[in-house]
Design a protein around this motif. Structure first.
Motif, mmCIF file in Angstrom:
data_model
loop_
_atom_site.group_PDB
_atom_site.id
_atom_site.type_symbol
_atom_site.label_atom_id
_atom_site.label_comp_id
_atom_site.label_asym_id
_atom_site.label_seq_id
_atom_site.Cartn_x
_atom_site.Cartn_y
_atom_site.Cartn_z
ATOM 1 N N ARG A 196 -9.752 -73.404 10.862
ATOM 2 C CA ARG A 196 -9.075 -72.128 11.136
ATOM 3 C C ARG A 196 -10.012 -71.042 11.653
ATOM 4 N NH1 ARG A 196 -5.343 -70.418 6.026
ATOM 5 N NH2 ARG A 196 -4.698 -68.784 7.443
ATOM 6 N N ASP A 226 -3.712 -58.394 21.770
ATOM 7 C CA ASP A 226 -2.996 -59.163 20.745
ATOM 8 C C ASP A 226 -3.597 -60.574 20.691
ATOM 9 O OD1 ASP A 226 -1.356 -60.543 19.092
ATOM 10 O OD2 ASP A 226 0.453 -60.310 20.300
ATOM 11 N N ASN A 278 -3.179 -62.775 18.700
ATOM 12 C CA ASN A 278 -2.245 -63.825 18.266
ATOM 13 C C ASN A 278 -1.617 -64.563 19.438
ATOM 14 O OD1 ASN A 278 -2.301 -63.763 15.423
ATOM 15 N ND2 ASN A 278 -1.071 -61.904 15.396
ATOM 16 N N ARG A 289 -14.135 -55.033 5.289
ATOM 17 C CA ARG A 289 -13.360 -54.654 6.472
ATOM 18 C C ARG A 289 -13.152 -55.820 7.441
ATOM 19 N NH1 ARG A 289 -16.803 -49.070 7.623
ATOM 20 N NH2 ARG A 289 -16.207 -48.034 5.681
ATOM 21 N N LEU A 337 -10.428 -58.500 7.308
ATOM 22 C CA LEU A 337 -9.018 -58.179 7.555
ATOM 23 C C LEU A 337 -8.551 -58.757 8.889
ATOM 24 C CD1 LEU A 337 -8.970 -54.463 6.342
ATOM 25 C CD2 LEU A 337 -8.176 -56.482 5.126
ATOM 26 N N TYR A 338 -9.458 -58.846 9.854
ATOM 27 C CA TYR A 338 -9.082 -59.442 11.147
ATOM 28 C C TYR A 338 -8.750 -60.931 11.004
ATOM 29 C CZ TYR A 338 -10.795 -55.308 13.714
ATOM 30 O OH TYR A 338 -10.990 -54.054 14.218
ATOM 31 N N ASP A 340 -7.175 -62.322 8.571
ATOM 32 C CA ASP A 340 -5.789 -62.427 8.125
ATOM 33 C C ASP A 340 -4.805 -62.233 9.266
ATOM 34 O OD1 ASP A 340 -6.444 -62.691 5.382
ATOM 35 O OD2 ASP A 340 -6.765 -60.538 5.244
ATOM 36 N N VAL A 341 -5.088 -61.263 10.124
ATOM 37 C CA VAL A 341 -4.078 -60.937 11.132
ATOM 38 C C VAL A 341 -4.081 -61.927 12.287
ATOM 39 C CG1 VAL A 341 -3.952 -58.517 10.534
ATOM 40 C CG2 VAL A 341 -5.510 -59.221 12.333
ATOM 41 N N TYR A 342 -5.219 -62.514 12.583
ATOM 42 C CA TYR A 342 -5.259 -63.402 13.744
ATOM 43 C C TYR A 342 -5.298 -64.886 13.390
ATOM 44 C CZ TYR A 342 -6.056 -59.072 16.262
ATOM 45 O OH TYR A 342 -5.923 -57.811 16.781
ATOM 46 N N ASP A 371 -12.022 -64.924 -2.788
ATOM 47 C CA ASP A 371 -10.900 -64.210 -3.426
ATOM 48 C C ASP A 371 -10.658 -63.000 -2.537
ATOM 49 O OD1 ASP A 371 -9.059 -63.173 -5.203
ATOM 50 O OD2 ASP A 371 -10.544 -62.488 -6.657
ATOM 51 N N LYS A 372 -9.956 -63.245 -1.420
ATOM 52 C CA LYS A 372 -10.148 -62.410 -0.230
ATOM 53 C C LYS A 372 -9.807 -60.939 -0.383
ATOM 54 C CE LYS A 372 -5.707 -63.430 2.028
ATOM 55 N NZ LYS A 372 -5.028 -63.814 3.256
ATOM 56 N N TRP A 373 -8.837 -60.583 -1.214
ATOM 57 C CA TRP A 373 -8.451 -59.175 -1.287
ATOM 58 C C TRP A 373 -8.824 -58.535 -2.620
ATOM 59 C CZ3 TRP A 373 -2.830 -60.140 0.789
ATOM 60 C CH2 TRP A 373 -2.882 -60.336 2.182
ATOM 61 N N PHE A 378 -17.250 -59.377 -2.947
ATOM 62 C CA PHE A 378 -17.069 -59.966 -1.615
ATOM 63 C C PHE A 378 -17.866 -61.254 -1.413
ATOM 64 C CE2 PHE A 378 -16.338 -55.396 -1.204
ATOM 65 C CZ PHE A 378 -15.047 -55.406 -0.722
ATOM 66 N N THR A 402 -8.298 -67.938 -4.962
ATOM 67 C CA THR A 402 -6.898 -67.569 -5.193
ATOM 68 C C THR A 402 -5.985 -68.764 -4.968
ATOM 69 O OG1 THR A 402 -6.974 -66.628 -2.972
ATOM 70 C CG2 THR A 402 -7.011 -65.100 -4.819
ATOM 71 N N ASN A 403 -5.591 -68.994 -3.752
ATOM 72 C CA ASN A 403 -4.545 -70.007 -3.558
ATOM 73 C C ASN A 403 -5.093 -71.384 -3.207
ATOM 74 O OD1 ASN A 403 -5.398 -69.060 -1.052
ATOM 75 N ND2 ASN A 403 -3.460 -69.580 -0.071
#
Lengths: 500, 500
Positions: free
Chosen positions: B98, B282, B284, B304, B307-308, B310-312, B401-403, B408, B437-438
């Motif tokens: 990923r 974008d 994505n 910080r 966070l990218y 997660d979104v991409y 435990d990303k968030w 960190f 986490t998951n």
């Protein structure tokens, strides 16, 4: 000819139709309604017995004309007019200025939301008390689920469920009208109290209890269309496709198709979002109007939440930044001080956030699950925040120098600024403002400002009784000569407004 | 039958064709080449005079067969075979796990990139010296532009330009073969030195000097296809559609179509990205393989950059986090300490970054513009970082435990971890690891770890001479009883590896 009705209030037209109900998978009739160039194609719905209804929301004054089309002769070819005059409220909330919200009449809307997932499924008494408590706390939005929840902290199981049962599970062709009338009433109740209804269309917490997460994609679509037909005419509806969508094992393409259907189906184009658990949805998808994000991490410090603005270019609503409460799970034991801090971080970052409360209740449930009185100490501070937002002279807060300002000042360049010092302010601060990067006017020597010291916890606004005049203007920042004394150790923000 | 050639090296087939060149807007011929189920459709290109060439990159051993198709009889219906045996290098870099990269043969690739925008357009002497300096500094990637740059800090104008001139500007149907042969040689030179070629196809710095930013969309497409035909067979090519794309006044849909064309045209499916100035693209979009982002802000502190991810949901390469240098502009005067710090922040955040150097040179230019010797103190520390990355036993660093992890920590749960303390470490640290986490295995009491203290600035790795055994395992974190003494005030990281 009837009396005039106000704009921004639902208009309901009811007709007698086939006594054998037209299945919900076939929209029983459509209403073509318009005024001048504006034409809406409104789906009707079956409302029990031989009653068929269409609702629409006029947004402008004048004589609106309507006509019906249907497979059923009784519902076909009817027509008439509705005279609209004046306005009830401010109309639906929509996106403005890329990252912000305003009502249809232009009134800014700053969501400061509350969360009671199973509000709809409680006793009438608790249901009403919850809405009253949320209104009294001045929250502007309530997130709640249409389908009931099972699982941890859920102590109440509903009497009403949304569909009749068929031989092989739920028959979405036969909605339970009593269930949906209760939903209508719930949405109307919020409207009466000035609260936006953030409707969670699906949820991920069925856990096999009700089987409502086991509907097929086609069944979801039938339900969605029925829901839209019933609720779209309410001006204060927001749509959220699902809470924590990624708990459910579904391909994203399925969510994407459902969201696209929602956008195509809703004649009034209400706000649309989808909310995550661990994996973010692609909020750049065109059907999504604003990013509804769960991530409490981004509001604990300045410099994080604003990154979502860049990637989505839409309003960011942090619809779950953990909850004020006392349960063992780390999502449910924030202090009020921390939650209020996080709202201020969200605000000066140019984002919005939602509140939730998770104190262990005597019955074993939580406020975010069943509602009731608010016990925490954050709501009154959030009402104060809303008061500060309502007093802004700018449409919204945006980062001034988004990737480079060490002080993370938000606002609109050369008009008004918010500076937030976090949970513990220093004893003093030298007056400094960042220059805007690619947009906005540049600060100039001689620019004069007033400063208000905002104590975000003690809820006071104190004007500093002298002006601040820039005398040292640099490439990326500008200074006035004086420092400002601050209440050291308190959670302080400054509102800085240009006067000259 | 020729001798065998190695996999992962370009195979070039040349043919004599029409002496009046076929215009570049019509691909002169295509090569259908394959082995077993794998078939490639490779565009040929005109290479001057009556010479026409197709290049392809075999990735597996065996007897590859090829045939040609063309409008020109001389180039049509040719066929033959190529025997591939052994391998030259590790093959193209592609996305794995990923968020990370590996060569085609599975060897992990951790980009630690350099930047010399106008490298291609300098004198041969400077050109070669630059590649040597970058190779010596052990950078793994070089970002450079095909089209030349005009404007500030640019002191050299190229002799070669990419197209012939026609009556109304550039004639992209007639590429300047000398220009593109120089480009071939540049890419080959990087390959010889073990450096990935991050090719910036378009740029935003023409400023009216060359007119190459004024090509139409159709002309851009002709150029893109010609470029792909020439370079795709090089295993180490990465494509970047544009540097700071949003400086150019073009709709995003135009970029999107060009990127989609690139993905469709490139037979070897190299990595594809687009790089921003102020507004993010974008990432994505499906044609984008990894997010190439300019934002120096996200690597100044932990919490910080991730966070990218997660979104991409793609590898994040921070291709411009400002530069080590001494010019007045704030993008060009980072200290070496700060830049090295930012690379470590990127690394433990599960992201990658690029280097650039902007000391004011005697001639008025900068290293990021023209190249030459590296003067800064960061490159050797980045070589050290690369060494640390190469020694990892895990394919890549991901937040555990990303968030929610206040420390960190990155790594792979229960295998290996990196903990970074920033520019100034405390005197000691209690051994603590976050629970995943998951995903990933949960830490258990009795798990044993070795710890290496990494001094990121002084470039030392010091093993702590005792094991650390978990004895206090909680819901979200786990502890060993001992604390670890740290070199207080230094920029320290820890490598923590499970042994039992």
């Amino acid at each position: 000819m009837t009396d005039a009705v106000p704009a921004y209030a639902p208009v309901e037209l009811a007709f007698a139709g086939p006594a054998v109900p037209i299945p919900a998978s076939r929209t029983p009739f459509t209403l073509d309604v318009g005024l001048g160039d504006r034409r809406l194609r409104v789906p009707g719905f079956w409302d029990g017995g031989d009653r068929y209804v269409a609702r629409f929301l006029p947004e402008t004054a004048g004589e609106w004309s309507w006509s019906t089309a249907s497979e059923a002769p009784e519902l076909d070819g009817r027509s008439g007019t509705v005279v609209v005059s004046g306005a009830a409220g401010h109309g639906p909330v929509r996106v403005v200025e890329r990252f912000h919200f305003a009502h249809a009449d232009g009134t800014p809307h700053r969501p400061v939301g509350a969360t009671v997932y199973n509000w709809l499924h409680q006793s009438d008494e608790l249901f009403t008390a919850t809405a009253d408590a949320i209104a009294q706390a001045r929250f502007t939005k309530l997130r709640f689920m249409v389908f009931p929840q099972a699982g941890d902290y859920v102590e109440h199981h509903p009497e009403l469920l949304p569909f009749e049962r068929g031989p092989s599970g739920w028959d979405v062709d036969r909605p339970n009208v009593a269930f949906f009338r209760r939903l209508d009433a719930a949405v109307a109740l919020l409207g009466d109290r000035g609260i936006q209804a953030d409707v969670l269309i699906l949820n991920a917490y069925d856990g096999g209890r009700f089987g409502l997460d086991g509907l097929t994609e086609e069944q979801d679509a039938v339900y969605l269309r029925y829901l839209v037909a019933r609720l779209s005419a309410f001006p204060h509806v927001w749509w959220s496709l699902c809470n924590e969508f990624d708990i459910l094992d579904r391909p994203r393409s399925r969510w994407d198709r459902l969201g696209t259907l929602l956008a195509e189906t809703d004649p009034h184009d209400h706000l649309r979002s989808i909310h995550n658990w661990i994996e973010l949805f692609d909020h750049n998808r065109p059907w999504i109007t604003h990013a509804s994000i769960q991530n409490g991490h981004v509001t604990t410090e300045l410099g994080r939440a604003g990154l979502y603005r860049d990637v989505y270019d839409k309003p960011i609503v942090l619809d779950e930044i953990k909850y004020e409460g006392d349960i063992p799970e780390r999502w449910g034991h924030l202090s009020a001080e921390e939650l209020v801090h996080q709202f201020w971080v969200a605000t000066v970052s140019g984002c919005y956030a939602s509140h939730g409360e998770s104190f262990a209740l005597p019955g074993g449930s939580l406020h975010i699950v069943e509602g009731g009185a608010l016990l925490g100490r954050s709501p009154q501070r959030l009402a104060f925040l809303r008061h500060v937002l309502d007093d802004l002279v700018v449409p919204g807060i945006d980062p001034i120098d988004k990737w480079d300002d060490p002080e993370f000042v938000g606002g609109v360049a050369r008009r008004q600024y918010l500076r937030y010092f976090g949970r513990s302010a220093p004893p003093s601060w030298r007056f400094r403002l960042p220059q805007a990067t690619n947009v906005g006017e540049r600060l100039q020597s001689g620019d004069a400002f007033t400063v208000d010291i905002i104590d975000t916890w003690n809820m006071t606004v104190t004007a500093v009784e002298r002006p601040f005049v820039l005398d040292d203007v640099r490439r990326n920042e500008a200074f006035a000569p004086e420092a400002i004394a601050l209440p050291a150790g308190e959670a302080i923000a400054l509102r800085i407004t240009r006067t000259r």
